[in-house]
Design a protein around this motif. Structure first.
Motif, short mmCIF file in Angstrom:
data_model
loop_
_atom_site.label_atom_id
_atom_site.label_comp_id
_atom_site.label_asym_id
_atom_site.label_seq_id
_atom_site.Cartn_x
_atom_site.Cartn_y
_atom_site.Cartn_z
N THR A 145 0.80 -1.24 0.00
CA THR A 145 0.00 0.00 0.00
C THR A 145 0.83 1.28 0.00
OG1 THR A 145 -0.14 -0.08 2.41
CG2 THR A 145 -1.91 -1.16 1.17
N ASP A 146 2.15 1.15 0.10
CA ASP A 146 2.98 2.35 0.24
C ASP A 146 3.92 2.55 -0.93
OD1 ASP A 146 4.59 0.20 0.75
OD2 ASP A 146 5.44 0.99 2.62
N LEU A 147 3.53 2.09 -2.12
CA LEU A 147 4.36 2.33 -3.30
C LEU A 147 4.46 3.83 -3.57
CD1 LEU A 147 3.05 -0.42 -5.75
CD2 LEU A 147 5.35 -0.29 -4.77
N PRO A 148 5.63 4.33 -3.88
CA PRO A 148 5.72 5.75 -4.24
C PRO A 148 5.01 6.02 -5.56
CG PRO A 148 7.82 4.63 -4.61
CD PRO A 148 6.94 3.65 -3.89
N SER A 194 13.21 -16.43 -2.31
CA SER A 194 14.14 -16.80 -1.25
C SER A 194 14.97 -15.57 -0.88
CB SER A 194 15.05 -17.95 -1.69
OG SER A 194 15.88 -17.54 -2.77
N GLY A 195 15.71 -15.68 0.22
CA GLY A 195 16.58 -14.59 0.64
C GLY A 195 15.89 -13.63 1.59
N GLU A 196 16.70 -12.72 2.13
CA GLU A 196 16.21 -11.78 3.14
C GLU A 196 16.08 -10.35 2.64
OE1 GLU A 196 15.05 -12.59 6.08
OE2 GLU A 196 15.43 -14.71 5.60
N GLU A 197 16.53 -10.09 1.41
CA GLU A 197 16.47 -8.73 0.88
C GLU A 197 15.95 -8.76 -0.55
OE1 GLU A 197 20.35 -7.08 1.11
OE2 GLU A 197 20.39 -6.98 3.32
N PRO A 198 15.31 -7.65 -0.97
CA PRO A 198 14.88 -7.57 -2.36
C PRO A 198 16.06 -7.77 -3.30
CG PRO A 198 13.95 -5.76 -1.07
CD PRO A 198 14.96 -6.45 -0.19
N PRO A 199 15.88 -8.43 -4.43
CA PRO A 199 14.60 -8.86 -5.02
C PRO A 199 14.15 -10.26 -4.63
CG PRO A 199 16.33 -9.16 -6.63
CD PRO A 199 16.99 -8.57 -5.42
N TYR A 200 14.67 -10.83 -3.54
CA TYR A 200 14.23 -12.12 -3.02
C TYR A 200 14.26 -13.22 -4.09
CZ TYR A 200 12.35 -8.98 0.58
OH TYR A 200 12.19 -8.00 1.54
N ASP A 201 15.32 -13.21 -4.90
CA ASP A 201 15.52 -14.23 -5.93
C ASP A 201 14.45 -14.17 -7.02
OD1 ASP A 201 17.16 -16.17 -7.03
OD2 ASP A 201 16.04 -17.82 -6.11
N PHE A 202 13.75 -13.04 -7.11
CA PHE A 202 12.83 -12.85 -8.24
C PHE A 202 13.61 -12.87 -9.55
CE2 PHE A 202 11.21 -9.45 -11.13
CZ PHE A 202 10.09 -10.13 -11.62
N GLY A 203 14.82 -12.37 -9.53
CA GLY A 203 15.69 -12.34 -10.70
C GLY A 203 17.09 -11.94 -10.29
N PRO A 204 17.99 -11.85 -11.24
CA PRO A 204 19.39 -11.52 -10.93
C PRO A 204 19.60 -10.10 -10.43
CG PRO A 204 19.19 -12.56 -13.09
CD PRO A 204 17.81 -12.21 -12.66
N ALA A 205 18.66 -9.20 -10.73
CA ALA A 205 18.85 -7.80 -10.34
C ALA A 205 17.65 -7.32 -9.53
CB ALA A 205 19.07 -6.95 -11.59
N GLY A 206 17.13 -6.15 -9.85
CA GLY A 206 16.00 -5.59 -9.12
C GLY A 206 14.68 -6.06 -9.67
N SER A 207 13.63 -5.28 -9.38
CA SER A 207 12.29 -5.62 -9.87
C SER A 207 11.58 -4.37 -10.33
CB SER A 207 11.47 -6.32 -8.78
OG SER A 207 11.34 -5.51 -7.64
N TRP A 208 10.68 -4.53 -11.29
CA TRP A 208 10.05 -3.37 -11.93
C TRP A 208 9.17 -2.58 -10.98
CZ3 TRP A 208 4.68 -2.84 -13.15
CH2 TRP A 208 3.89 -3.95 -12.80
N LEU A 209 8.65 -3.21 -9.94
CA LEU A 209 8.00 -2.52 -8.84
C LEU A 209 8.78 -2.84 -7.57
CD1 LEU A 209 4.16 -3.10 -9.45
CD2 LEU A 209 5.37 -0.91 -9.55
N PRO A 210 9.01 -1.87 -6.70
CA PRO A 210 9.81 -2.13 -5.50
C PRO A 210 9.11 -3.10 -4.54
CG PRO A 210 8.86 0.08 -5.43
CD PRO A 210 8.58 -0.45 -6.80
N GLN A 211 9.87 -4.06 -4.05
CA GLN A 211 9.36 -5.02 -3.07
C GLN A 211 9.62 -4.51 -1.67
OE1 GLN A 211 12.02 -7.79 -5.01
NE2 GLN A 211 10.38 -9.32 -5.10
N PRO A 212 8.72 -4.78 -0.74
CA PRO A 212 8.91 -4.28 0.63
C PRO A 212 10.06 -4.98 1.34
CG PRO A 212 6.61 -4.90 0.22
CD PRO A 212 7.42 -5.44 -0.92
N ALA A 213 10.69 -4.27 2.25
CA ALA A 213 11.60 -4.93 3.19
C ALA A 213 10.76 -5.82 4.11
CB ALA A 213 12.35 -3.87 4.00
N GLY A 214 11.36 -6.90 4.57
CA GLY A 214 10.65 -7.77 5.49
C GLY A 214 9.85 -8.88 4.85
N TRP A 215 9.94 -9.03 3.53
CA TRP A 215 9.22 -10.10 2.87
C TRP A 215 10.00 -11.42 2.86
CZ3 TRP A 215 6.05 -9.02 -2.21
CH2 TRP A 215 4.84 -8.41 -1.87
N GLY A 216 11.20 -11.42 3.42
CA GLY A 216 12.00 -12.64 3.41
C GLY A 216 11.28 -13.80 4.08
#
Length: 548
Positions: free
Chosen positions: A381-384, A413-435
């Protein structure tokens, strides 16, 4: 070319199909929002190869099929629902060989594949619309081009509003107006022109021949407009969709289109299906889309929109089952998708979301699972504002424009974005704490939402009272839950209790525990249940399955 399901899953699917008239009647189908599922090439956008690499997750989850959102060539003005070429894969998502590989890999795992088709409108970059703007003879007849009103044609042809907000008409440089019920980049097709029907029959055959098992029909209620394009006479028209009759949606003429598509689907030796995204004012109107000679399924949005209340839930369930049973069709249940707030957030808690999932999976018919709901993901709910991509976001008086919150890429998987969604970032920012919500973190945890879904789908397949809920129903079946082997039993206030052969389900919607006579032996619950065999203490906001 042929694409085969694995022997064991095919045997199971065929057995259910024989018992209940078609594999789709009790199927659990998983929706993949392609750009947010898995990114294989590091550009931050999910793609077909990423989906293929993650198919084992879906097989282990226990679903029967996967529905893929549009991956066709598109300028992406509306997340791919603005199609420029229905026979090409957008480079964002791969190429045609990636689509072929995905279909083959899914079939090898026993998963069927359903793809989106978008017949109400094209992209403004489609060759047909470019020809229309260029003034080529007859090209504008494929769309809704009309002169404007007012002394100089400066006013739109009528008062229709876009679902995304603002007028549903845009003016071309030569003064003509064209209709777009969604974004201006999505001009509506004119289905009274036979060229349109011929083109889409060819498009369907293209993908069926490639091996897809069916189509989810986007805006299946929208292809035909009322004669004369009459004014509505009021604003805020998007709020009326699915509630009141509208001259641009749910017109009777759409059913001739769906009957022609059913004939095409039935012409293939291996059964293929059509799924209607149809908004209709009543359950009875929705059931018209799944008559024996039309489409196979239609999403039950009344269930999706139902509040957390036993009276409202029972009413929607009863009316839905009665309407679909009257035409011999299964009811299709859904809690979340790429256009609505995730149900964990809508219901206000993870406990309710887990309970709602077990309720849905216990009901007669088919169910759809939206990617990430098996992880218990909340709405973001807090996307910029700068990150939002929903075309309705900058337009007023239409959809809320906040659909990006349910489209944030899911964590693997993992503790930080992009949580193994892909090798780099993601087209929409993922929240911290989703690990802690990732597939890896939840796998093996008996208390996790992921393991709850896995257990529920395994039991649904194994228990005789669940797997083929409408077995033996004739095409002209009667109406109501009883015809689906379901019976309501008396229960305390705030509790739903129903049985199916050898099975019972309790739903406690109250925020406090509640004691009642035990219906049987508990086999699965969304929260820990205490029972001595005679009485049970139902946890608050919980659903429990019982073996009788």
């Amino acid at each position: 070319m042929t694409h085969e399901l694995t022997a064991s899953r095919l045997a199971s699917a065929s057995s259910n199909a024989t018992a209940s008239g078609g594999w789709w009647r009790d199927a659990v189908i998983y929706q993949v929002y392609v750009r947010s599922f898995a990114d294989s090439d590091g550009d931050g956008i999910g793609d077909l190869r990423g989906v293929r690499e993650r198919l084992p997750h879906l097989a282990r989850l226990g679903v029967d099929a996967v529905w893929l959102t549009p991956f066709y060539a598109s300028p992406q003005a509306d997340g791919g629902y603005d199609v420029a070429d229905y026979r090409a894969v957008d480079p964002l998502f791969g190429d045609l060989s990636d689509a072929d590989d995905l279909i083959r890999a899914a079939h090898a795992l026993g998963l069927r594949v359903i793809v989106d088709v978008v017949p109400n409108h094209t992209s403004e970059q489609h060759a047909w619309f470019r020809a229309a703007l260029a003034g080529e003879p007859g090209a504008r007849d494929r769309y809704h081009f009309h002169p404007g009103r007012g002394p100089c044609g400066e006013l739109p042809p009528n008062d229709w509003e876009s679902v995304f907000g603002g007028p549903a008409w845009s003016r071309t440089p030569d003064g003509a107006w064209y209709l777009h019920l969604f974004a201006p980049e999505q001009p509506d097709l004119n289905w009274e022109n036979p060229e349109v029907a011929e083109e889409f029959s060819a498009v369907l055959r293209f993908w069926l021949d490639l091996g897809v098992d069916g189509f989810r029909v986007d805006v299946a209620h929208g292809m035909v407009k009322a004669p004369g394009l009459p004014d509505i006479g009021r604003g805020a028209q998007a709020t009326l969709i699915g509630i009141e009759p509208l001259p641009f949606f749910d017109q009777d003429g759409v059913h001739a289109i769906h009957r022609s598509w059913r004939r095409l689907l039935d012409s293939y030796e291996v059964p293929r299906i059509g799924v209607a995204e149809a908004w209709a004012p009543t359950s009875e109107r929705l059931a018209l889309y799944v008559r024996p000679d039309e489409l196979h399924q239609a999403f039950n949005f009344r269930f999706l929109n139902c509040p957390w209340d036993t009276t409202a839930l029972r009413t929607v369930i009863d009316e839905s089952l009665a309407a679909t049973a009257s035409v011999g069709a299964p009811t299709t249940w859904v809690l979340s998708n790429h256009d609505v707030v995730r149900h964990r957030t809508r219901y206000g808690s993870l406990a309710r979301a887990r309970a709602a999932a077990l309720l849905m999976l216990a009901l007669p018919g088919s169910a759809y699972v939206y990617q990430g709901e098996e992880l218990g993901l909340p709405e973001v709910t807090d996307l910029p504002d700068s990150a939002r991509r929903d075309p309705a976001f900058a337009r007023g008086a239409g959809q809320d424009g906040l659909r990006d919150g349910c489209r944030v890429p899911i964590p693997w998987s993992g503790e930080e974005p992009p949580y193994d969604f892909g090798p780099a970032g993601s087209w929409l920012p993922q929240p911290a704490g989703w690990g802690g919500l990732s597939v890896a973190a939840q796998t093996g945890d008996p208390h996790s939402t992921l393991e709850l879904y896995r257990a529920a789908l395994e039991l649904r397949r194994a228990m005789p009272g669940l797997g083929a809920p409408e077995a033996g129903l004739p095409e002209t079946a009667g109406a109501g839950p009883a015809e689906s082997g379901m019976q309501w039993l008396p229960a305390p206030e705030g509790v739903l209790l129903f049985t199916r052969p050898g099975f019972a389900c309790t739903l406690n919607t109250r925020p406090v525990p509640l004691e009642m006579p035990s219906p049987g032996r508990p086999v699965l619950s969304s929260a820990p249940v205490e029972t001595d065999g005679r009485t049970v203490r139902l946890p608050p906001d919980s659903c429990t399955w019982w073996s009788l």
